[in-house]
Design a protein around this motif. Structure first.
Motif, PDB file in Angstrom:
ATOM      1  N   GLY A 173       0.792  -1.215   0.000  1.00 20.72           N
ATOM      2  CA  GLY A 173       0.000   0.000   0.000  1.00 20.72           C
ATOM      3  C   GLY A 173       0.824   1.264   0.000  1.00 20.72           C
ATOM      4  O   GLY A 173       0.285   2.359  -0.019  1.00 20.72           O
ATOM      5  N   THR A 174       2.131   1.118  -0.004  1.00 13.08           N
ATOM      6  CA  THR A 174       2.934   2.322  -0.099  1.00 13.08           C
ATOM      7  C   THR A 174       2.870   2.847  -1.517  1.00 13.08           C
ATOM      8  O   THR A 174       2.606   2.120  -2.451  1.00 13.08           O
ATOM      9  N   ARG A 175       3.163   4.106  -1.648  1.00 10.86           N
ATOM     10  CA  ARG A 175       3.041   4.734  -2.950  1.00 10.86           C
ATOM     11  C   ARG A 175       4.178   4.304  -3.873  1.00 10.86           C
ATOM     12  O   ARG A 175       5.337   4.249  -3.475  1.00 10.86           O
ATOM     13  N   THR A 176       3.814   3.975  -5.087  1.00  8.89           N
ATOM     14  CA  THR A 176       4.815   3.634  -6.094  1.00  8.89           C
ATOM     15  C   THR A 176       4.810   4.695  -7.186  1.00  8.89           C
ATOM     16  O   THR A 176       3.759   5.061  -7.691  1.00  8.89           O
ATOM     17  N   ILE A 177       5.987   5.175  -7.513  1.00 10.78           N
ATOM     18  CA  ILE A 177       6.115   6.120  -8.618  1.00 10.78           C
ATOM     19  C   ILE A 177       6.836   5.413  -9.744  1.00 10.78           C
ATOM     20  O   ILE A 177       7.969   4.963  -9.567  1.00 10.78           O
ATOM     21  N   HIS A 178       6.172   5.283 -10.861  1.00  8.45           N
ATOM     22  CA  HIS A 178       6.762   4.540 -11.963  1.00  8.45           C
ATOM     23  C   HIS A 178       7.278   5.480 -13.048  1.00  8.45           C
ATOM     24  O   HIS A 178       6.588   6.411 -13.436  1.00  8.45           O
ATOM     25  N   PHE A 179       8.488   5.195 -13.507  1.00  8.05           N
ATOM     26  CA  PHE A 179       9.102   5.987 -14.572  1.00  8.05           C
ATOM     27  C   PHE A 179       9.029   5.236 -15.891  1.00  8.05           C
ATOM     28  O   PHE A 179       9.487   4.109 -15.977  1.00  8.05           O
ATOM     29  N   GLU A 180       8.472   5.885 -16.898  1.00  9.48           N
ATOM     30  CA  GLU A 180       8.490   5.316 -18.243  1.00  9.48           C
ATOM     31  C   GLU A 180       9.777   5.751 -18.936  1.00  9.48           C
ATOM     32  O   GLU A 180      10.333   6.796 -18.604  1.00  9.48           O
ATOM     33  N   PRO A 181      10.242   4.951 -19.913  1.00 10.76           N
ATOM     34  CA  PRO A 181      11.410   5.398 -20.682  1.00 10.76           C
ATOM     35  C   PRO A 181      11.104   6.724 -21.377  1.00 10.76           C
ATOM     36  O   PRO A 181       9.949   7.029 -21.666  1.00 10.76           O
ATOM     37  N   TYR A 182      12.137   7.491 -21.627  1.00  2.56           N
ATOM     38  CA  TYR A 182      11.937   8.749 -22.342  1.00  2.56           C
ATOM     39  C   TYR A 182      11.458   8.481 -23.764  1.00  2.56           C
ATOM     40  O   TYR A 182      11.892   7.530 -24.406  1.00  2.56           O
ATOM     41  N   GLY A 183      10.600   9.353 -24.264  1.00  5.71           N
ATOM     42  CA  GLY A 183      10.213   9.297 -25.660  1.00  5.71           C
ATOM     43  C   GLY A 183      11.305   9.908 -26.522  1.00  5.71           C
ATOM     44  O   GLY A 183      12.224  10.559 -26.013  1.00  5.71           O
ATOM     45  N   LEU A 184      11.175   9.721 -27.821  1.00  8.00           N
ATOM     46  CA  LEU A 184      12.209  10.190 -28.745  1.00  8.00           C
ATOM     47  C   LEU A 184      12.417  11.702 -28.644  1.00  8.00           C
ATOM     48  O   LEU A 184      13.548  12.186 -28.551  1.00  8.00           O
ATOM     49  N   SER A 185      11.322  12.439 -28.619  1.00 10.83           N
ATOM     50  CA  SER A 185      11.464  13.895 -28.594  1.00 10.83           C
ATOM     51  C   SER A 185      11.983  14.384 -27.248  1.00 10.83           C
ATOM     52  O   SER A 185      12.759  15.332 -27.177  1.00 10.83           O
ATOM     53  N   GLU A 186      11.581  13.695 -26.184  1.00 11.65           N
ATOM     54  CA  GLU A 186      12.072  14.082 -24.861  1.00 11.65           C
ATOM     55  C   GLU A 186      13.574  13.886 -24.765  1.00 11.65           C
ATOM     56  O   GLU A 186      14.313  14.752 -24.295  1.00 11.65           O
ATOM     57  N   LEU A 187      14.006  12.722 -25.232  1.00 13.74           N
ATOM     58  CA  LEU A 187      15.425  12.399 -25.156  1.00 13.74           C
ATOM     59  C   LEU A 187      16.236  13.339 -26.039  1.00 13.74           C
ATOM     60  O   LEU A 187      17.333  13.782 -25.659  1.00 13.74           O
ATOM     61  N   THR A 188      15.686  13.666 -27.201  1.00 16.55           N
ATOM     62  CA  THR A 188      16.368  14.609 -28.089  1.00 16.55           C
ATOM     63  C   THR A 188      16.519  15.973 -27.411  1.00 16.55           C
ATOM     64  O   THR A 188      17.585  16.599 -27.470  1.00 16.55           O
ATOM     65  N   ALA A 189      15.479  16.388 -26.738  1.00 16.91           N
ATOM     66  CA  ALA A 189      15.532  17.682 -26.043  1.00 16.91           C
ATOM     67  C   ALA A 189      16.568  17.664 -24.920  1.00 16.91           C
ATOM     68  O   ALA A 189      17.290  18.651 -24.704  1.00 16.91           O
ATOM     69  N   ILE A 190      16.643  16.553 -24.223  1.00 17.85           N
ATOM     70  CA  ILE A 190      17.647  16.439 -23.163  1.00 17.85           C
ATOM     71  C   ILE A 190      19.048  16.520 -23.746  1.00 17.85           C
ATOM     72  O   ILE A 190      19.915  17.248 -23.243  1.00 17.85           O
ATOM     73  N   LEU A 191      19.253  15.822 -24.846  1.00 20.16           N
ATOM     74  CA  LEU A 191      20.561  15.860 -25.510  1.00 20.16           C
ATOM     75  C   LEU A 191      20.883  17.271 -25.990  1.00 20.16           C
ATOM     76  O   LEU A 191      22.017  17.740 -25.882  1.00 20.16           O
TER      77      LEU A 191
END
Length: 343
Positions: A173-191
């Motif tokens: 019952g503890t809170r879980t925060i799930h991370f999805e992989p970055y999308g193509l545009s997100e990753l491009t922006a990070i780069l």
DNA sequence: CTTCCACAGGAATAACAGGCAC
DNA sequence: GTGCCTGTTATTCCTGTGGAAG
């Protein structure tokens, strides 16, 4: 060309985290009781490698500490500190409550006692917690009201699969925060923003090329940034001011290799030898390895070989690290490599 | 089907290394 | 220095499993 190579190094944490607003909000909210001086419930953070779990946690805690002056934090990587003892020791170290001198000769029970006596407020982050051998210490920590617990793991099943029932019910019952992989545009922006910070002007790489990198990295920011770094090195070595598509093509395997080598660095010599043997065998024969061959090859290669019971223990460890796969329980046992899907 | 045996992994125990008390 | 803690790594001994040969 490289003006600020630091920002392309794997340990660099940017000032602003991009594309993780939702997760940032969720974690901040989960930790909100701390702003009222109360302990927060445990939080579990899940998601594949290179999606910013550790960075976001560090980042969020740093922000929180700006307003909560008394708040302390202890971040322990359980990959490197896989025994309960070492993990506890690291926590104490983070809290500056290191035993009078450095290291050992103090029983684990006393480390726990010292933590129990701690009278501040602290967030304990157990990173890669699935690698922690003695999950019981989570239970011990949970019972101490001074500590808020954050657990980071790739998959929640890996964590719950290996902990006992009373701990499981404590964490249920503890809170879980799930991370999805970055999308193509997100990753491009990070780069893009990393490239802008790292390179001198004029800009040596186009956004289109960054997109190629992002595509090859399949949502893993660590791989993407490593590839960018290797590509820049390639161009630099050739004396060019511009990164080309060929530099990137060369850098993709190099980048993957570099990321993998980082994992291998943490291995003990015996484990590394075993891994190399399996790696060579599999790449040569294209099939997993038979135990007798593995033992024989190992004894030949190691200058002071360890007994085969111990070899088996190391192999299990490699399996646990997800570097090696184990199939079969008896005579059908075969040791193979974990496929890092080539995309 | 039974017998063989390569193999896994649990348990006990020892060897080692660092810190501490004397 | 010697002894006595500790965790960690390795060894030895052991039982159980399951594929393969008889």
């Amino acid at each position: 060309m490289l003006q600020n190579a630091r920002v392309l190094r794997p340990e660099f944490v940017p000032q602003e985290l991009q594309h993780r607003d939702h997760e940032h909000t969720a974690l901040t909210e989960a930790l909100n009781p701390l702003t009222r001086g109360e302990r927060a419930d445990p939080v579990i953070i899940t998601g594949p490698t290179g999606v910013g779990k550790t960075h976001l946690t560090k980042f969020t805690l740093e922000r929180l500490q700006e307003t909560e002056l008394g708040l302390e934090t202890a971040l322990v990587n359980c990959w490197q500190n896989y025994s309960g003892y070492r993990a506890l020791f690291r926590i104490l170290e983070n809290l500056g409550r290191t035993l009078d001198v450095h290291r050992q000769s103090t029983p684990q029970d006393e480390l726990i006692e010292r933590l129990r006596d701690y009278d501040g407020t602290c967030v304990i982050v157990l990173d890669e917690v699935d690698q922690l051998e003695d999950k019981g210490i989570i239970y011990d920590l949970r019972r101490m009201p001074q500590f808020t617990i954050v657990l980071i793991t790739n998959r929640e099943e890996d964590l719950f699969g290996s902990i006992d029932d009373r701990l499981q019910s404590r964490l249920h019952g503890t809170r879980t925060i799930h991370f999805e992989p970055y999308g193509l545009s997100e990753l491009t922006a990070i780069l893009r923003s990393r490239a802008d910070a790292a390179f001198s002007h004029p800009d040596p790489i186009s956004t289109k090329l960054l997109e190629e990198i992002a595509d090859a990295a399949a949502g893993d920011a660590r791989v993407a940034i490593t590839v960018l770094r290797e590509a820049a090195k390639n161009a630099d070595r050739a004396g060019r001011e511009q990164i080309t598509s060929a530099d990137i093509a060369d850098a993709i395997p190099e980048g993957r290799q570099a990321v993998r080598d980082q994992n291998l660095e943490a291995l003990k010599p015996t484990q590394r030898t075993l891994y190399k043997i399996i790696e060579e065998y599999v790449s040569e024969h294209g099939k997993p390895m038979q135990p007798s061959h593995l033992y024989a090859e190992y004894e030949e290669r190691a200058d002071d070989p360890v007994g085969n019971r111990q070899v088996r223990r190391h192999l299990n460890k490699l399996d646990h690290y997800e570097l090696v796969t184990i199939k079969g329980s008896s005579r059908d046992r075969r040791y193979g490599l974990t496929s890092h899907d080539e995309h």
